[in-house]
Write an enzyme that holds these catalytic residues in place. Sequence first.
Site, PDB file in Angstrom:
ATOM      1  N   CYS A  13       0.799  -0.915  -0.332  1.00 58.54           N
ATOM      2  CA  CYS A  13       0.193  -0.213  -0.013  1.00 58.54           C
ATOM      3  C   CYS A  13       0.452   1.292  -0.078  1.00 58.54           C
ATOM      4  O   CYS A  13       2.162   1.626  -0.076  1.00 58.54           O
ATOM      5  CB  CYS A  13      -0.492   0.277   1.289  1.00 58.54           C
ATOM      6  SG  CYS A  13       0.181  -0.018   2.835  1.00 58.54           S
ATOM      7  N   CYS A  16       3.549   1.659   2.453  1.00 62.12           N
ATOM      8  CA  CYS A  16       5.014   1.075   2.312  1.00 62.12           C
ATOM      9  C   CYS A  16       5.386   1.697   1.696  1.00 62.12           C
ATOM     10  O   CYS A  16       6.813   2.018   2.216  1.00 62.12           O
ATOM     11  CB  CYS A  16       4.307  -0.430   2.033  1.00 62.12           C
ATOM     12  SG  CYS A  16       2.911  -1.865   2.559  1.00 62.12           S
ATOM     13  N   ASP A 427      10.166  25.927 -34.149  1.00 64.16           N
ATOM     14  CA  ASP A 427      11.028  25.684 -34.653  1.00 64.16           C
ATOM     15  C   ASP A 427      10.663  25.895 -36.547  1.00 64.16           C
ATOM     16  O   ASP A 427      10.154  24.837 -36.324  1.00 64.16           O
ATOM     17  CB  ASP A 427      12.195  25.231 -33.879  1.00 64.16           C
ATOM     18  CG  ASP A 427      13.471  24.845 -34.818  1.00 64.16           C
ATOM     19  OD1 ASP A 427      13.662  26.337 -36.228  1.00 64.16           O
ATOM     20  OD2 ASP A 427      14.186  24.244 -35.901  1.00 64.16           O
ATOM     21  N   ASP A 619      14.634  20.714 -32.647  1.00 66.85           N
ATOM     22  CA  ASP A 619      15.669  19.668 -33.580  1.00 66.85           C
ATOM     23  C   ASP A 619      17.053  20.055 -33.752  1.00 66.85           C
ATOM     24  O   ASP A 619      17.890  19.010 -33.325  1.00 66.85           O
ATOM     25  CB  ASP A 619      15.245  19.365 -34.363  1.00 66.85           C
ATOM     26  CG  ASP A 619      15.358  20.054 -36.073  1.00 66.85           C
ATOM     27  OD1 ASP A 619      15.507  20.750 -35.743  1.00 66.85           O
ATOM     28  OD2 ASP A 619      15.929  19.621 -36.444  1.00 66.85           O
ATOM     29  N   ASP A 623      18.981  24.987 -30.439  1.00 64.59           N
ATOM     30  CA  ASP A 623      16.517  25.184 -29.388  1.00 64.59           C
ATOM     31  C   ASP A 623      17.420  24.608 -27.754  1.00 64.59           C
ATOM     32  O   ASP A 623      15.775  24.530 -27.828  1.00 64.59           O
ATOM     33  CB  ASP A 623      15.633  24.308 -30.351  1.00 64.59           C
ATOM     34  CG  ASP A 623      15.783  24.282 -31.569  1.00 64.59           C
ATOM     35  OD1 ASP A 623      15.738  25.944 -31.814  1.00 64.59           O
ATOM     36  OD2 ASP A 623      15.348  24.014 -32.596  1.00 64.59           O
TER      37      ASP A 623
END
Length: 734
Positions: A13, A16, A427, A619, A623
Amino acid sequence: MEQITLPIGGMTCAACQHHVEVALREVPGVGSAEVNLLANKAMVTYDPAAVRLEALLGAVAEAGYEASLPAEDAGEAVSEDREPHLKLRAGLALAAAVVAMVVSMSLMGGGGASAGVARWFLLVLTVAVMGFVSPQTYSRAWSAARYGSTNMNTLVAIGTLAAFGYSLAATAFPGAFERVGLAPDVYFEAVVFILAFLLLGSVLDARARRRATDALRGFAGLRPETALLVRDGVEREVGLAEVLAGDLVTVRAGDRVPVDGVVIGGRSAVDQSLLTGESVPVMRSVGDEVIGGTINLDGPLTVRATNVGAAGVLAQMQRLLEQAQTSRAPMQRMADRASAVFVPVVLGLAAATFLVWMGVGGFGVRMLPRAVSAAVAVLVIACPCAMGLAVPAAVTVAIGRAAQRGTLIKGGEALERLARVDVIGLDKTGTLTVGEPRIVGVRFADGISEAEGQRFLEIAAGLEARVNHPLARAVVRYVGGSVDIDDVAVEPGMGVSGSVGGLRVVLGNDAMLAEAGVRVAEPGARATLVHLAVDGKHVLTLQAEDVVRDSAALALGELRGLGVAVHMLTGDRVEAAASVAGELGIVGDAVHAGLLPAGKMEFIRAMQGAGHRVAMAGDGTNDAAALAQADAGFAIGSGTDLAREAGDIVLMSPSGSLALTAIPDAIRLARRAVRTMKQNLWWATIYNILGLPVAAGVLYPHFHVLLSPVLASAAMALSSTSVLVNSLRLRRFQ
């Protein structure tokens, strides 16, 4: 600092989970510890110079749980037989519960010798179930108590032991009960049913947990065990661990590609759908990259291995996916705070329930059966599991589903931030466009001869050969040959400079040349322009054009439909940016051209300062700062550098075949996941808010409704399962 993921045993649970986290965090040298109750794993960040792994295992053991070092297979996760013979034990317990119910019905006729025999039979049956079918409940409760902690097993153990003790007294001393006006009723069938429903719930939970972590195991299953290694012209089958970087392997039609590599022979279609989400196979021939785990469909390929073992894309995805599914979502903090005090509060409520029921009869023995029944019902209906699983279950399923569709979301926090996005910066080159521009023209400065022009082109190619950028690759392809350049320095988002033959050479956009003190007078053009200056003089301009992605217009329409404002952020010239923006319907002040990396980051900061939640998709190296600044950064690329991407979300499809619709898809999935988290938390909270008072008997004075321990145990068993089942609906996301 280093990270390690430890398998944890014995957790049932959220309490725990909390105890294990506290135990690990208290080890000197541990920076952080996050425990995934769903996958039974702990992700620990620690200082290897100050912490021995044995200390981590010992800390977990001292808290009353089990820990082990991770197996080599990162995909090894939750299994249905998390406890030994779980299904068998659940079946035996349910059968015993049915028998106990039938025998208990015979006791309704009254006392007598037959009633005494029935009670003793039930006693033996209950002891068998408690001691042989469900001993873990009591051993784990005792283990937690030894270390001063509590968990769900504590509630069940105390409740069933209380009912068993009362029933044992009624069985052994029925006359004493009758002398004070009490019927010697027993609750043996309730004890057996409680344990049976607990085991049944564990079976259902294990199945649901396994389905929730299917994505992680699915990636593990993509890796073949062997490869056809080619050495000295001889082909032989070897274990995957024997393949080294630089080795040649043969991939037959129908086989999985064993390692990341470059095709040096053959041509074939490759199915990458399970890794990148691409539904259409892609052609691979000499010079193309292939990813380990993908399927070679048509003809044989000869591949030179580049990334093997832990360096491969598949291994990186497994590690990052596991870390993402283990990470803590902000919404979970409230549940964690509640779970930390849940069990002690329930124990106090059960004690208060017993005392109140006894008080109804003036603390007389007449109310003892109902007091015991109500207190036991309070103990067993409480379920901290539902609250503990509410958020991580949704996070695990959502991140796994995204990974199956070629989108890697790096954790629950990123998922929540993504769900709130209302502005996105995109971009241009490599994101909105295919990212593989071609040189369509070259213009030399006045007075440049043909021989000089060829020399200058080779200088341009030599500079760009040191840059990993789509535009740079286009220049190298166009020129064909190059010369060696000294002292190369790259200015992200602007260009590159160096020296050759004692001359200073600069290649880049208008801003790059202006910074070098060179004025370029070029008429406006839709093409992207790259200028070369030699020794402070402009000598040539290259014109490059790119192609807008087929999926770009559809993706932007979907983003607007989600209420997300779209902006283009590019370092390119205004004319080139306007051409792409016009084609995609991005108009007015939503087009931002001529931006350096710092300019993109400043735009995002400005939007955040205005109260917006901003995403960024890009990419390139230029960036990275904007991706890190954004609330949700989409890193777009082939996935070969997953571990060092700055973004929160990685789109795994190769750049040339990327479907930009993956971005609105990810936002939709994130919003649905957050909605599911809220539903789960609401259900777990309402379940306990309503269930505990009903079990305590608040409805009895007016409606004479008193919840039996058997029904309470059934409700407890189904509560966490309902949260898991609700989360599993995310697996059907399309």
